[in-house]
Enzyme design. Sequence first.
Site, PDB file in Angstrom:
ATOM      1  N   HIS A  10     -42.708 -68.068 -46.501  1.00  0.00           N
ATOM      2  CA  HIS A  10     -43.371 -68.967 -45.611  1.00  0.00           C
ATOM      3  C   HIS A  10     -42.824 -69.450 -44.440  1.00  0.00           C
ATOM      4  O   HIS A  10     -41.513 -69.562 -44.519  1.00  0.00           O
ATOM      5  CB  HIS A  10     -44.182 -70.121 -46.326  1.00  0.00           C
ATOM      6  CG  HIS A  10     -43.111 -71.153 -46.755  1.00  0.00           C
ATOM      7  ND1 HIS A  10     -42.442 -72.218 -45.877  1.00  0.00           N
ATOM      8  CD2 HIS A  10     -42.416 -71.595 -48.064  1.00  0.00           C
ATOM      9  CE1 HIS A  10     -41.499 -72.910 -46.404  1.00  0.00           C
ATOM     10  NE2 HIS A  10     -41.529 -72.358 -47.958  1.00  0.00           N
ATOM     11  N   GLU A  88     -42.210 -72.550 -55.129  1.00  0.00           N
ATOM     12  CA  GLU A  88     -40.707 -72.875 -54.962  1.00  0.00           C
ATOM     13  C   GLU A  88     -40.118 -73.344 -56.124  1.00  0.00           C
ATOM     14  O   GLU A  88     -40.704 -74.099 -57.032  1.00  0.00           O
ATOM     15  CB  GLU A  88     -40.787 -73.829 -53.526  1.00  0.00           C
ATOM     16  CG  GLU A  88     -39.428 -74.092 -53.299  1.00  0.00           C
ATOM     17  CD  GLU A  88     -38.497 -72.910 -53.053  1.00  0.00           C
ATOM     18  OE1 GLU A  88     -38.251 -71.980 -54.023  1.00  0.00           O
ATOM     19  OE2 GLU A  88     -38.067 -72.801 -51.879  1.00  0.00           O
TER      20      GLU A  88
END
Length: 211
Positions: A10, A88
């Site tokens: 990202h 994450e």
Amino acid sequence: MSGTLVLVRHGQSDWNLKNLFTGWRDPDLTELGIEEAMAGGKALADYGIKFDIAFTSDLIRAQRTCQLVLDAVDQSSLETIRDQALNERDYGDLSGLNKDDARAKWGEEQVHIWRRSYDVPPPGGESLRDTGARVWPYYLTDILPRVLSGEKVLVAAHGNSLRSLVMVLDGLTKEQILKLNLATGVPMVYKLNADSTVASKEVLGDMSAAH
């Protein structure tokens, strides 16, 4: 040769900009992060790929990156599967803290160990090994079969969740993976063989910009 797997980290998030440990917290992209995601999408459009399906995490920064990439390749309405298995690494008690404040509290050496060791988690959080222990099984059951069937698959996720995939795909040791950083918004294009090994890998951008 089988299908194609594209991995994209990202773009920059608000908390990346503020030097905060993010983990499973859910800040949005910055303006730069939006530009990075769009640039990654343009690189894929120039490459000429069309995806069959996309996967992303449960967090908005990865979801928006995924959508911006799909917009750039003119596939805005493509089926996209969201799953927290791709989230994450969970930084536990470090989440939301400024990295400099964390060093002041626990000491620079201890914070460095938590951030850069392979198997030592921060309090209440995950190590890179722990992250891989949830990412890799999901890849094997949900993502890899699509690639092996010949599909072109996009995965927009996070630095550590993607590093745990790259570690296995590229055959890296735990010492090597600790030195690897993935640049935001830079696509990695893997062509896989029928036995799931990597036939080729192309990086569509400057990975040296990683941080």
